[in-house]
Design a protein around this motif. Structure first.
Motif, PDB file in Angstrom:
ATOM      1  N   ASP A   1      12.231  65.533 101.518  1.00 49.40           N
ATOM      2  CA  ASP A   1      12.857  66.724 100.920  1.00 49.40           C
ATOM      3  C   ASP A   1      12.056  67.979 101.238  1.00 49.40           C
ATOM      4  OD1 ASP A   1      14.919  65.322  99.875  1.00 49.40           O
ATOM      5  OD2 ASP A   1      14.179  65.301  97.800  1.00 49.40           O
ATOM      6  N   VAL A   2      10.735  67.879 101.128  1.00 51.39           N
ATOM      7  CA  VAL A   2       9.896  69.051 101.397  1.00 51.39           C
ATOM      8  C   VAL A   2       9.984  69.434 102.881  1.00 51.39           C
ATOM      9  CG1 VAL A   2       7.536  69.961 101.366  1.00 51.39           C
ATOM     10  CG2 VAL A   2       8.329  68.490  99.490  1.00 51.39           C
ATOM     11  N   VAL A   3       9.939  68.440 103.727  1.00 48.85           N
ATOM     12  CA  VAL A   3       9.983  68.695 105.170  1.00 48.85           C
ATOM     13  C   VAL A   3      11.288  69.404 105.543  1.00 48.85           C
ATOM     14  CG1 VAL A   3      10.110  67.563 107.429  1.00 48.85           C
ATOM     15  CG2 VAL A   3       8.435  66.789 105.730  1.00 48.85           C
ATOM     16  N   THR A   4      12.387  68.881 105.023  1.00 47.99           N
ATOM     17  CA  THR A   4      13.690  69.469 105.335  1.00 47.99           C
ATOM     18  C   THR A   4      13.827  70.874 104.756  1.00 47.99           C
ATOM     19  OG1 THR A   4      14.838  67.407 105.688  1.00 47.99           O
ATOM     20  CG2 THR A   4      16.158  69.193 104.858  1.00 47.99           C
ATOM     21  N   ASN A   5      13.356  71.053 103.524  1.00 50.38           N
ATOM     22  CA  ASN A   5      13.412  72.401 102.937  1.00 50.38           C
ATOM     23  C   ASN A   5      12.601  73.380 103.780  1.00 50.38           C
ATOM     24  OD1 ASN A   5      15.034  71.613 100.881  1.00 50.38           O
ATOM     25  ND2 ASN A   5      13.382  71.325  99.382  1.00 50.38           N
ATOM     26  N   PHE A   6      11.457  72.934 104.244  1.00 53.91           N
ATOM     27  CA  PHE A   6      10.610  73.779 105.085  1.00 53.91           C
ATOM     28  C   PHE A   6      11.352  74.148 106.369  1.00 53.91           C
ATOM     29  CE2 PHE A   6       7.649  74.254 108.602  1.00 53.91           C
ATOM     30  CZ  PHE A   6       6.750  75.192 108.115  1.00 53.91           C
ATOM     31  N   PHE A   7      11.924  73.148 106.999  1.00 57.91           N
ATOM     32  CA  PHE A   7      12.568  73.375 108.299  1.00 57.91           C
ATOM     33  C   PHE A   7      13.741  74.350 108.172  1.00 57.91           C
ATOM     34  CE2 PHE A   7      14.740  72.188 112.284  1.00 57.91           C
ATOM     35  CZ  PHE A   7      13.659  72.126 113.142  1.00 57.91           C
ATOM     36  N   ASN A   8      14.385  74.327 107.014  1.00 66.74           N
ATOM     37  CA  ASN A   8      15.588  75.148 106.837  1.00 66.74           C
ATOM     38  C   ASN A   8      15.363  76.400 105.992  1.00 66.74           C
ATOM     39  OD1 ASN A   8      17.785  73.544 108.224  1.00 66.74           O
ATOM     40  ND2 ASN A   8      16.833  71.982 106.944  1.00 66.74           N
ATOM     41  N   SER A   9      14.118  76.856 105.923  1.00 63.88           N
ATOM     42  CA  SER A   9      13.836  78.081 105.152  1.00 63.88           C
ATOM     43  C   SER A   9      12.681  78.792 105.843  1.00 63.88           C
ATOM     44  CB  SER A   9      13.425  77.716 103.721  1.00 63.88           C
ATOM     45  OG  SER A   9      12.145  77.099 103.746  1.00 63.88           O
ATOM     46  N   ASP A  10      12.183  79.859 105.216  1.00 61.47           N
ATOM     47  CA  ASP A  10      11.003  80.495 105.810  1.00 61.47           C
ATOM     48  C   ASP A  10       9.755  80.196 104.967  1.00 61.47           C
ATOM     49  OD1 ASP A  10      11.529  81.949 103.602  1.00 61.47           O
ATOM     50  OD2 ASP A  10      11.798  83.873 104.634  1.00 61.47           O
ATOM     51  N   MET A  11       9.774  79.045 104.316  1.00 55.99           N
ATOM     52  CA  MET A  11       8.618  78.599 103.521  1.00 55.99           C
ATOM     53  C   MET A  11       7.340  78.648 104.362  1.00 55.99           C
ATOM     54  SD  MET A  11       8.091  74.800 101.843  1.00 55.99           S
ATOM     55  CE  MET A  11       9.717  74.688 101.147  1.00 55.99           C
ATOM     56  N   SER A  12       6.228  79.053 103.754  1.00 56.78           N
ATOM     57  CA  SER A  12       4.960  79.086 104.493  1.00 56.78           C
ATOM     58  C   SER A  12       4.351  77.689 104.532  1.00 56.78           C
ATOM     59  CB  SER A  12       3.983  80.049 103.808  1.00 56.78           C
ATOM     60  OG  SER A  12       3.562  79.481 102.578  1.00 56.78           O
ATOM     61  N   SER A  13       3.446  77.482 105.461  1.00 53.69           N
ATOM     62  CA  SER A  13       2.775  76.177 105.539  1.00 53.69           C
ATOM     63  C   SER A  13       1.905  75.946 104.313  1.00 53.69           C
ATOM     64  CB  SER A  13       1.923  76.099 106.813  1.00 53.69           C
ATOM     65  OG  SER A  13       2.758  76.218 107.945  1.00 53.69           O
ATOM     66  N   ASP A  14       1.322  77.025 103.765  1.00 57.26           N
ATOM     67  CA  ASP A  14       0.522  76.881 102.539  1.00 57.26           C
ATOM     68  C   ASP A  14       1.387  76.356 101.389  1.00 57.26           C
ATOM     69  OD1 ASP A  14      -1.960  77.685 103.450  1.00 57.26           O
ATOM     70  OD2 ASP A  14      -1.513  79.816 103.186  1.00 57.26           O
ATOM     71  N   ASP A  15       2.566  76.953 101.238  1.00 51.83           N
ATOM     72  CA  ASP A  15       3.465  76.481 100.175  1.00 51.83           C
ATOM     73  C   ASP A  15       3.927  75.053 100.443  1.00 51.83           C
ATOM     74  OD1 ASP A  15       3.213  78.857  98.909  1.00 51.83           O
ATOM     75  OD2 ASP A  15       5.181  79.652  99.501  1.00 51.83           O
ATOM     76  N   ALA A  16       4.164  74.764 101.723  1.00 48.62           N
ATOM     77  CA  ALA A  16       4.689  73.434 102.065  1.00 48.62           C
ATOM     78  C   ALA A  16       3.706  72.336 101.666  1.00 48.62           C
ATOM     79  CB  ALA A  16       4.999  73.355 103.563  1.00 48.62           C
ATOM     80  N   VAL A  17       2.433  72.520 101.984  1.00 52.89           N
ATOM     81  CA  VAL A  17       1.482  71.443 101.668  1.00 52.89           C
ATOM     82  C   VAL A  17       1.342  71.266 100.150  1.00 52.89           C
ATOM     83  CG1 VAL A  17       0.228  71.677 103.845  1.00 52.89           C
ATOM     84  CG2 VAL A  17      -0.615  72.876 101.820  1.00 52.89           C
ATOM     85  N   GLN A  18       1.419  72.384  99.408  1.00 47.98           N
ATOM     86  CA  GLN A  18       1.326  72.269  97.954  1.00 47.98           C
ATOM     87  C   GLN A  18       2.548  71.546  97.391  1.00 47.98           C
ATOM     88  OE1 GLN A  18      -1.618  72.962  96.499  1.00 47.98           O
ATOM     89  NE2 GLN A  18      -0.567  71.740  94.918  1.00 47.98           N
ATOM     90  N   GLN A  19       3.702  71.912  97.916  1.00 44.53           N
ATOM     91  CA  GLN A  19       4.942  71.250  97.458  1.00 44.53           C
ATOM     92  C   GLN A  19       4.923  69.767  97.795  1.00 44.53           C
ATOM     93  OE1 GLN A  19       8.760  72.940  98.158  1.00 44.53           O
ATOM     94  NE2 GLN A  19       8.115  75.034  97.729  1.00 44.53           N
ATOM     95  N   LEU A  20       4.344  69.482  98.959  1.00 44.62           N
ATOM     96  CA  LEU A  20       4.266  68.085  99.390  1.00 44.62           C
ATOM     97  C   LEU A  20       3.433  67.275  98.393  1.00 44.62           C
ATOM     98  CD1 LEU A  20       5.182  66.397 101.831  1.00 44.62           C
ATOM     99  CD2 LEU A  20       3.035  67.007 102.968  1.00 44.62           C
ATOM    100  N   ALA A  21       2.268  67.800  98.079  1.00 45.16           N
ATOM    101  CA  ALA A  21       1.385  67.090  97.146  1.00 45.16           C
ATOM    102  C   ALA A  21       2.051  66.957  95.771  1.00 45.16           C
ATOM    103  CB  ALA A  21       0.054  67.818  97.040  1.00 45.16           C
ATOM    104  N   ASP A  22       2.712  68.025  95.317  1.00 48.10           N
ATOM    105  CA  ASP A  22       3.357  67.990  93.993  1.00 48.10           C
ATOM    106  C   ASP A  22       4.508  66.977  93.978  1.00 48.10           C
ATOM    107  OD1 ASP A  22       1.613  69.956  93.282  1.00 48.10           O
ATOM    108  OD2 ASP A  22       3.079  71.603  93.320  1.00 48.10           O
ATOM    109  N   ALA A  23       5.297  67.012  95.038  1.00 45.60           N
ATOM    110  CA  ALA A  23       6.471  66.118  95.085  1.00 45.60           C
ATOM    111  C   ALA A  23       6.031  64.666  95.096  1.00 45.60           C
ATOM    112  CB  ALA A  23       7.314  66.423  96.324  1.00 45.60           C
ATOM    113  N   VAL A  24       4.977  64.384  95.854  1.00 51.16           N
ATOM    114  CA  VAL A  24       4.480  63.008  95.930  1.00 51.16           C
ATOM    115  C   VAL A  24       3.898  62.589  94.575  1.00 51.16           C
ATOM    116  CG1 VAL A  24       2.643  61.594  96.914  1.00 51.16           C
ATOM    117  CG2 VAL A  24       4.125  62.932  98.419  1.00 51.16           C
ATOM    118  N   ALA A  25       3.125  63.503  93.948  1.00 52.80           N
ATOM    119  CA  ALA A  25       2.500  63.173  92.660  1.00 52.80           C
ATOM    120  C   ALA A  25       3.570  62.821  91.619  1.00 52.80           C
ATOM    121  CB  ALA A  25       1.647  64.352  92.190  1.00 52.80           C
ATOM    122  N   ALA A  26       4.694  63.496  91.691  1.00 51.85           N
ATOM    123  CA  ALA A  26       5.766  63.261  90.715  1.00 51.85           C
ATOM    124  C   ALA A  26       6.362  61.851  90.847  1.00 51.85           C
ATOM    125  CB  ALA A  26       6.855  64.318  90.876  1.00 51.85           C
TER     126      ALA A  26
END
Ligand code: GAL
Length: 411
Positions: free
Chosen positions: A384-409
């Protein structure tokens, strides 16, 4: 006389009629190369007296097929044979049970002809519960030979070289990268970058162990940076495109490269294209081998005919002749180690050589994008994070944080 006749009729009636094997088979092999491959199994099954009920569910990567499976199980009517792989096999075993195919495996010596790492995926609490058809490699780049030659481009040995080639192609008005914007295709490219840029240890830490430090590391930021760069190399119509249509773009000279597992080769071959002449296969830059083993599992079903069908299918799937012919069509290599590769092309031979070499040093790694590494909920969170990143202008900094949060959940 009368009593003799009656007795023999009674005996005749009492003798159990041999059930004819039958199987309803759920799979997602509907593209040109895939359909040709699954037809090999269907033909062999019919030749052995089996009745095959086909249940194809279109959709590369199998997401739609897995949704269809869940609906059938909930309705109390699971298909006898299901294309299923990775931890999903064990997840279904825990949820509903799966038929034990240990007798077929034992009689046919599976343990002696399967690499141990691969055999592990086929076991549920030490019993055989799935039969493998192949080994697909994920981390490949496919190239249109004519475009590359015409533009003086060699297959890239680093991601910087890839980017330089892509810029050159772009300047020449050629779409560098054929991509289909579907979750699993985004994930396929992403995991290829995680391995290619981070290396095998990093891949393991990030996508198998889900280590939070790896997920938020600078290396992971570089991975997202490169994914952003690749986003700039796809055409405007990438959204929702099926993978085989992306392969067709490379085939037809509408794009130069595709990053995809070697079922793409099955597609090239089904269209009559020749490796080394029309198209090039090239391991994506970096060390290591991402594997994806297709397999079939058998749900517990009532009826002698269905149970016979399951056993027959399991036996055929692991038969040496089937493993050869199926994989010649599919683009993968046999799961069995004792099938001669003489008739296979150089891409397959390289896949086999790299797999054997990488198995020795821990760089033979399961694909997360193809359901070999993680349980469904965790893989879904990453994708989900990867796809959201690919289809938006999300920064790499935000992406890695979202990745860690999504996995932790999901933990
Ligand atoms: C993979 C599967 C392959 C291939 C691909 C595209 O997950 O393992 O066999 O068919 O999806 O559908």
């Amino acid at each position: 006389m009368k009593s003799v006749l009656a007795a023999s009729t009674a005996m005749f009636l009492a003798a159990p009629a041999m059930a004819e094997p039958s199987a309803e088979v759920l799979h997602w092999w509907t593209s040109g190369g895939e359909a040709k491959s699954v037809a090999v199994l269907q033909d062999q099954f019919k030749a052995e007296g089996g009745t095959w009920t086909d249940m194809p569910v279109a959709g590369g990567g199998g997401d739609a097929a897995m949704t269809a499976l869940r609906a059938r199980v909930l309705a109390g009517n699971a298909p006898a044979a299901v294309q299923l792989k990775g931890p999903a096999i064990q997840e279904w075993y825990e949820e509903t049970g799966l038929a034990d195919i240990g007798d077929v495996a034992g009689e046919n010596g599976w343990a002696e002809v399967l690499p141990p790492q691969l055999a592990e995926h086929m076991k549920c609490e030490d019993q055989w519960c799935a039969a493998p058809v192949n080994v697909h490699r994920i981390n490949w780049i496919w190239g249109n030979k004519q475009i590359l030659d015409a533009n003086g481009i060699a297959m890239p040995t680093s991601w910087d070289e890839f980017n330089a080639a892509a810029e050159k192609l772009k300047a020449a008005g050629i779409t560098p990268l054929a991509h289909g914007g579907q979750n699993w295709q985004d994930a396929t490219v992403f995991e290829t970058l995680v391995l290619g840029l981070g290396g095998p240890d990093f891949y393991r830490a990030a996508l198998i162990d889900l280590n939070p430090e790896a997920l938020t590391s600078d290396t992971m930021k570089q991975v997202f940076d490169q994914l952003r760069t690749l986003r700039g190399y796809v055409d405007d119509n990438f959204s929702g495109r099926d993978w085989n249509l992306a392969t067709a773009m490379v085939m037809n000279g509408e794009a130069a490269f595709q990053i995809m597992g070697d079922w793409a080769k099955g597609e090239f071959l089904a269209a009559g294209k020749v490796p080394g002449t029309d198209f090039v296969c090239w391991p994506a830059p970096g060390d290591g081998y991402l594997y994806n083993v297709d397999s079939f599992a058998f749900f517990e079903v009532e009826g002698e005919d269905k149970q016979q069908g399951q056993k027959l299918l399991a036996k055929l799937i692991m038969g040496p002749e089937f493993q050869k012919v199926f994989n010649l069509n599919k683009g993968s290599i046999p799961a069995r180690t004792d099938v001669a590769l003489d008739e296979f092309d150089d891409c397959a031979k390289q896949s086999n050589a790299d797999m054997n070499a990488d198995a020795g040093d821990g760089s033979l790694l399961p694909s997360y994008a193809h359901g070999m590494a993680l349980r469904g909920a965790q893989a879904g969170a990453v994708t989900d994070v990867v796809t959201n990143f690919f289809n938006s202008d999300m920064s790499s900094d935000d992406a890695v944080q979202q990745l860690a949060d999504a996995v932790a959940a999901t933990m």
